[in-house]
Design an enzyme around this catalytic site. Structure first.
Site, PDB file in Angstrom:
ATOM      1  CG  ASP A  68      37.305  36.172  17.194  1.00 24.67           C
ATOM      2  OD1 ASP A  68      37.982  37.210  17.315  1.00 24.67           O
ATOM      3  OD2 ASP A  68      37.050  35.404  18.144  1.00 24.67           O
ATOM      4  CG  ASP A  88      45.787  37.497  16.052  1.00 25.39           C
ATOM      5  OD1 ASP A  88      46.799  38.199  16.246  1.00 25.39           O
ATOM      6  OD2 ASP A  88      45.338  36.701  16.901  1.00 25.39           O
ATOM      7  CD  GLU A 114      45.498  39.895  19.704  1.00 26.88           C
ATOM      8  OE1 GLU A 114      46.276  39.235  20.417  1.00 26.88           O
ATOM      9  OE2 GLU A 114      44.377  39.484  19.353  1.00 26.88           O
ATOM     10  CG  HIS A 163      41.310  34.178  23.766  1.00 28.73           C
ATOM     11  ND1 HIS A 163      42.511  34.350  23.126  1.00 28.73           N
ATOM     12  CD2 HIS A 163      40.501  35.162  23.321  1.00 28.73           C
ATOM     13  CE1 HIS A 163      42.433  35.399  22.317  1.00 28.73           C
ATOM     14  NE2 HIS A 163      41.223  35.907  22.419  1.00 28.73           N
ATOM     15  N   GLY A 186      38.673  38.226  25.475  1.00 27.75           N
ATOM     16  CA  GLY A 186      38.613  37.533  26.757  1.00 27.75           C
ATOM     17  C   GLY A 186      37.698  38.223  27.746  1.00 27.75           C
ATOM     18  CG  ASN A 221      36.000  39.995  21.050  1.00 29.41           C
ATOM     19  OD1 ASN A 221      35.434  41.061  20.787  1.00 29.41           O
ATOM     20  ND2 ASN A 221      36.932  39.483  20.271  1.00 29.41           N
ATOM     21  CB  VAL A 222      31.207  37.501  25.562  1.00 35.74           C
ATOM     22  CG1 VAL A 222      30.623  36.404  26.453  1.00 35.74           C
ATOM     23  CG2 VAL A 222      31.515  38.747  26.382  1.00 35.74           C
TER      24      VAL A 222
END
Length: 287
Positions: free
Chosen positions: A80, A102, A132, A177, A206, A227-228
């Site tokens: 991530d 990223d 991203e 986030h 987020g 995403n969590v």
């Protein structure tokens, strides 16, 4: 991850990425996935990997649990927010099955150049790649309200898709986030335009704390990965705090970390049901 997300996009549900912070997070996430018969993406940040000892240890924790728990559903181990080509290579060598490069803080031309560097390596190793565009806010920045400052531009998204072969990408469209400060406002009109013009699985960072109606609308507009992390962290910490407040003499970590793991599992199961990925596991998708 590519196969997971293409299937999710076609069938209009989303696969959850749930971040691993320690053993209990990995346990809760995998047990939830197996019980829900849902594909799952285990997210791994640089900081969390370092906390656990390194990428190899973190990857082996997931792989070991999959064997010991006899996990039958598709599982991806995902870097991530990989901040550099070197970090992505390190994670790939450790055995992750997908990486996020990223470079969103850089001009789009440089973002594309770095993304293509990662793609050259990933295609040789069979690893999926996420990129991203725009910049997803951090937990201390609150809700983004000015689209022109941080939201992804449609033309930048198109340029990324035209000039790279990423498997999915995260356009920043108002999510943040960490806990939301105020009411989140996702740019659904822009999301729809990006979805229609790129036809790639979209990623929503987020995902903690977003209303169910926003989640469902995002999925209908091509969001295939959500995403969590924060909700799991909050649930686990709340459980530990309650137990130790009630029993301050307790010293066996299994007595409070075990219940914390169960809290994580419950959150993940709820999210899988909300995302529509429950009962979607298919043995046609490689693990």
């Amino acid at each position: 991850m590519t196969e997971m997300l293409n299937k999710a996009k076609k069938e209009q549900y989303a696969v959850g990425q749930f971040n691993i912070n320690n053993l209990e997070f990995a346990q809760g996430i995998l047990l939830a996935a197996e019980e829900e018969q849902s594909p799952v993406i285990c997210g791994l940040s640089k900081g969390a990997a370092k906390y656990m000892g390194g990428f190899q240890t973190a990857v082996h924790i997931v792989e070991g649990l999959m064997k010991d728990y006899d996990i039958t559903v598709p599982v991806a181990i995902h870097l991530d927010h990989g901040s550099s080509v070197e970090l992505c290579v390190e994670a790939i060598h450790a055995g992750v099955s997908s990486v996020m490069i990223d470079a969103s803080h850089l001009p789009i031309e440089e973002n594309i150049r770095i993304t293509n560097e990662v793609l050259k390596i990933a295609r040789v190793t069979g690893v999926s790649v996420e990129a991203e565009v725009g910049h997803v806010g951090a937990q201390d920045s609150g809700v983004i309200t000015n689209p022109e400052e941080a939201y992804a531009k449609v033309e930048d998204c198109l340029k990324l898709i035209e000039e790279t072969d990423v498997d999915c990408f995260a356009p920043a469209l108002g999510s943040v986030h960490g806990p939301y400060k105020g009411e989140p406002h996702l740019a659904f009109d822009r999301m729809q335009e990006i979805h229609e013009k790129t036809d790639k699985p979209l990623v929503l960072h987020g995902g903690s704390g977003l209303p169910a109606q926003d989640i469902q609308r995002a999925i209908s507009l091509g969001t295939s990965k959500i995403n969590v992390n924060t909700e799991n962290q909050i649930a686990a910490t709340k459980t530990v705090r309650e137990i130790l407040n009630e029993k301050p003499e307790l010293y066996d970590p299994r007595k409070y970390l075990g219940p914390a793991q169960a809290s994580i599992k419950a959150v993940v199961q709820e999210k899988m049901q909300e995302f529509g990925s429950s009962k979607k596991a298919s043995q046609e998708v490689s693990v």
